[in-house]
Write a protein that holds these residues in place. Structure first.
Motif, short mmCIF file in Angstrom:
data_model
loop_
_atom_site.label_atom_id
_atom_site.label_comp_id
_atom_site.label_asym_id
_atom_site.label_seq_id
_atom_site.Cartn_x
_atom_site.Cartn_y
_atom_site.Cartn_z
N PHE A 70 43.65 1.84 -29.11
CA PHE A 70 43.63 3.20 -29.66
C PHE A 70 42.20 3.68 -29.88
O PHE A 70 41.85 4.81 -29.51
CB PHE A 70 44.41 3.28 -30.97
N VAL A 71 41.37 2.84 -30.51
CA VAL A 71 39.99 3.24 -30.80
C VAL A 71 39.23 3.52 -29.50
O VAL A 71 38.53 4.53 -29.38
CB VAL A 71 39.27 2.17 -31.63
N ALA A 72 39.38 2.63 -28.51
CA ALA A 72 38.70 2.83 -27.22
C ALA A 72 39.20 4.10 -26.53
O ALA A 72 38.41 4.88 -25.99
CB ALA A 72 38.93 1.62 -26.31
N GLY A 73 40.52 4.32 -26.57
CA GLY A 73 41.09 5.52 -25.96
C GLY A 73 40.66 6.77 -26.68
O GLY A 73 40.32 7.78 -26.05
N TRP A 74 40.64 6.72 -27.99
CA TRP A 74 40.22 7.88 -28.80
C TRP A 74 38.77 8.23 -28.52
O TRP A 74 38.44 9.41 -28.32
CB TRP A 74 40.43 7.54 -30.29
N LEU A 75 37.88 7.24 -28.47
CA LEU A 75 36.47 7.50 -28.20
C LEU A 75 36.26 8.06 -26.79
O LEU A 75 35.44 8.96 -26.58
CB LEU A 75 35.64 6.23 -28.38
N THR A 76 37.01 7.52 -25.82
CA THR A 76 36.92 8.04 -24.45
C THR A 76 37.34 9.49 -24.39
O THR A 76 36.65 10.35 -23.81
CB THR A 76 37.80 7.20 -23.50
N ILE A 303 33.17 -1.79 -26.26
CA ILE A 303 31.72 -1.97 -26.37
C ILE A 303 30.99 -1.11 -25.33
O ILE A 303 29.99 -0.44 -25.63
CB ILE A 303 31.34 -3.46 -26.20
N VAL A 304 31.50 -1.10 -24.09
CA VAL A 304 30.87 -0.32 -23.02
C VAL A 304 30.93 1.18 -23.34
O VAL A 304 29.94 1.90 -23.16
CB VAL A 304 31.56 -0.60 -21.67
N ILE A 305 32.06 1.65 -23.83
CA ILE A 305 32.23 3.08 -24.14
C ILE A 305 31.27 3.51 -25.24
O ILE A 305 30.56 4.52 -25.13
CB ILE A 305 33.69 3.38 -24.54
N VAL A 306 31.22 2.73 -26.33
CA VAL A 306 30.33 3.06 -27.46
C VAL A 306 28.88 3.00 -27.01
O VAL A 306 28.07 3.90 -27.34
CB VAL A 306 30.58 2.10 -28.64
N ALA A 307 28.51 1.98 -26.26
CA ALA A 307 27.12 1.82 -25.82
C ALA A 307 26.70 2.96 -24.90
O ALA A 307 25.59 3.50 -25.02
CB ALA A 307 26.95 0.48 -25.12
N ALA A 308 27.58 3.34 -23.97
CA ALA A 308 27.25 4.41 -23.02
C ALA A 308 27.01 5.74 -23.74
O ALA A 308 26.04 6.44 -23.46
CB ALA A 308 28.38 4.57 -22.00
N MET A 309 27.87 6.07 -24.70
CA MET A 309 27.71 7.33 -25.43
C MET A 309 26.48 7.27 -26.34
O MET A 309 25.74 8.26 -26.46
CB MET A 309 28.96 7.63 -26.25
N ALA A 310 26.25 6.13 -26.98
CA ALA A 310 25.09 5.99 -27.87
C ALA A 310 23.79 6.15 -27.08
O ALA A 310 22.88 6.88 -27.51
CB ALA A 310 25.13 4.64 -28.57
N VAL A 311 23.70 5.49 -25.94
CA VAL A 311 22.48 5.57 -25.12
C VAL A 311 22.27 7.01 -24.63
O VAL A 311 21.14 7.53 -24.67
CB VAL A 311 22.57 4.60 -23.92
N ALA A 312 23.35 7.67 -24.19
CA ALA A 312 23.24 9.04 -23.68
C ALA A 312 22.78 10.00 -24.77
O ALA A 312 21.90 10.85 -24.53
CB ALA A 312 24.59 9.49 -23.11
N VAL A 313 23.35 9.88 -25.97
CA VAL A 313 22.99 10.79 -27.07
C VAL A 313 21.56 10.52 -27.55
O VAL A 313 20.78 11.47 -27.72
CB VAL A 313 23.99 10.66 -28.24
N VAL A 314 21.22 9.25 -27.76
CA VAL A 314 19.87 8.91 -28.23
C VAL A 314 18.82 9.34 -27.22
O VAL A 314 17.78 9.93 -27.58
CB VAL A 314 19.75 7.39 -28.52
N ALA A 315 19.06 9.09 -25.93
CA ALA A 315 18.11 9.49 -24.88
C ALA A 315 17.95 11.02 -24.86
O ALA A 315 16.83 11.53 -24.69
CB ALA A 315 18.59 9.00 -23.52
N SER A 316 19.05 11.75 -25.06
CA SER A 316 18.98 13.21 -25.08
C SER A 316 18.17 13.70 -26.27
O SER A 316 17.36 14.64 -26.14
CB SER A 316 20.41 13.80 -25.13
N LEU A 317 18.38 13.10 -27.44
CA LEU A 317 17.64 13.51 -28.64
C LEU A 317 16.16 13.21 -28.50
O LEU A 317 15.31 14.00 -28.93
CB LEU A 317 18.22 12.80 -29.87
N ILE A 318 15.83 12.05 -27.89
CA ILE A 318 14.42 11.72 -27.66
C ILE A 318 13.79 12.75 -26.73
O ILE A 318 12.67 13.22 -26.95
CB ILE A 318 14.28 10.29 -27.08
#
Length: 334
Positions: A70-76, A303-318
Motif C-alpha cells: 500500500f505504501v509503495a503504491g500510494w507513493l507511486t 526503497i527505489v521509489i522513495v530514493a528516486a523521488m528524493a533524488v529528483a526533488v533534492v536535485a531540482s531544489l539545488i
C-alpha cells in the motif's frame, strides 16, 4: 499471497473515503476561495497522516507485506498525481480561469480521475486474473511511457488537448468569458456554454491519459484491487490543496519528470520479470516459467521509489538555488 482483511474493514474503508471525498467536494463548491498556504498545508498533512494510519491498520489487521504494498503504491500514485498536477496548472493558465473558481474545477477533475481509474482498475484486475501474459504488455507500456516522460513534457499534453478543443469549438456555441464557475450562461437571450466546458474537457482528457499510465504502474506493485483502489484514492486526496500550496513551484522542479520516469521504468522492468516467472506463452521458453528472472520484492520497490523521488526533488531544489544565485550575481554586476 492473497490479502485477507476483515470484510467490515474493507466496507468501512470505502464508506469513510466516500464521506471524506464528499465533504471535500461540499467545501469546494459551498465555499469557493483560494486557500491560504497554511490551510493547504494543514489539509495535506491531514491526508498524509490518514494514509499512514491506514497503512498501520493494514499492518495490524493484515501483514507487513501488504502494508508495504500500500505504501509503495500510494507513493507511486502520489508522484504521478504531482505530474498530473503540473498539467492542471497549465490548463488553468491557458484558459485564464479565475483563481477563486479553480478549486471547484479541480474537484471535478479529481472526481473524473477517480472514475477513470476505478474503471481501469476493474479492467486490469479482470485481465490479470485471466491472462498472466498481460504483465508483458503492462511492462512494455510502462517502459515506453518512461521514455516518453523524458522526451516530452506537460506542454505536449496541453497541445494534444488543444486539437480536441478546437474541434469542439467549431461545433458548440461557447462564449469567451466566464460566468463564475457555471457551465452555461445566457447571452442576448441565448443559452451558450462558458469556457468551463473547455476546461472540463481538458481536465478529463488529462485524467484519462494519466489513468492509462498509473494503473499498470501500481499493478506492478500489488495485484490486490483493494490496495490498488485505496492507494489511488489516498494519492488523489489533498491534490486540490497541493495545487494551491505548490503553485508555480511544480514548474521549477525540473528533475521531477526524470524521477517519475525512473520509477515507471523500474516498475515496467519488474512487471516483465514477473511475467517471465508466470510465463504461459508457448512461444516463450516453451510455455514454462523462466526461473533465472529475478523477483523484485515490495520492500526493494519501496526503497527505489522513495530514493528516486528524493533524488529528483533534492536535485531540482539545488538547481533552483544555483540558478537564483547566478541571477543574483548577474544583477549585482549590472
Amino acid at each position: 499471497m492473497q490479502l485477507a482483511l476483515p470484510i467490515w474493514f474493507e466496507i468501512g474503508t470505502y464508506v469513510v473515503l466516500l464521506l471524506i471525498l464528499g465533504f471535500d467536494l461540499f467545501l469546494a463548491f459551498k465555499r469557493p476561495h483560494v486557500p491560504s498556504s497554511r490551510e493547504s498545508a494543514l489539509w495535506i498533512g491531514f491526508y498524509v497522516v490518514l494514509a499512514l494510519l491506514f497503512a498501520g491498520l493494514m499492518l495490524w489487521l493484515g501483514d507487513a507485506e501488504h502494508a508495504g504494498q500500500f505504501v509503495a503504491g500510494w507513493l507511486t500514485e502520489y508522484s504521478l498525481s504531482i505530474d498530473n498536477l503540473f498539467v492542471f496548472l497549465l490548463i488553468m493558465s491557458r484558459f485564464a480561469v479565475p483563481r477563486r473558481y479553480q478549486q471547484e474545477l479541480l474537484m471535478v477533475g479529481i472526481i473524473l480521475a477517480l472514475l477513470f481509474r476505478g474503471i481501469f482498475i476493474l479492467l486490469g484486475a479482470a485481465l490479470i486474473e485471466n491472462f498472466s501474459w498481460v504483465f508483458y504488455i503492462f511492462g512494455a507500456f510502462l517502459v515506453f511511457t518512461a521514455i516518453q516522460q523524458v522526451r516530452t513534457g506537460p506542454h505536449d499534453e496541453v497541445a494534444r488537448e488543444s486539437r480536441m478543443i478546437t474541434w469542439v469549438r467549431k461545433r458548440v456555441a461557447i462564449t469567451d468569458t466566464f460566468d463564475g464557475a457555471k457551465l452555461r450562461t445566457q447571452i442576448d437571450g441565448k443559452r451558450v456554454f462558458t469556457p468551463v466546458l473547455m476546461v472540463l474537457i481538458a481536465l478529463g482528457t488529462t485524467d484519462l491519459v494519466f489513468a492509462l499510465d498509473s494503473i499498470p504502474a501500481i499493478f506492478g506493485i500489488t495485484q490486490s484491487p483493494f490496495i490498488v483502489f485505496t492507494a489511488n484514492v489516498f494519492a488523489l486526496m489533498g491534490l486540490r490543496q497541493l495545487y494551491f500550496l505548490l503553485g508555480d513551484l511544480v514548474d521549477k522542479l525540473e528533475y521531477l519528470k526524470y524521477g517519475i520516469a525512473f520509477i515507471l521504468l523500474f516498475i515496467g522492468v519488474k512487471l516483465v520479470f514477473h511475467a517471465m516467472h508466470a510465463n504461459e506463452l508457448p512461444f516463450i521458453n516453451g510455455g514454462q516459467s523462466i526461473e533465472w528472472a529475478p523477483e523484485i520484492n515490495t520492500w526493494t520497490s519501496l526503497i527505489v521509489i522513495v530514493a528516486a523521488m528524493a533524488v529528483a526533488v533534492v536535485a531540482s531544489l539545488i538547481r533552483m538555488r544555483v540558478v537564483a544565485a547566478a541571477a543574483g550575481a548577474e544583477r549585482d554586476r549590472t
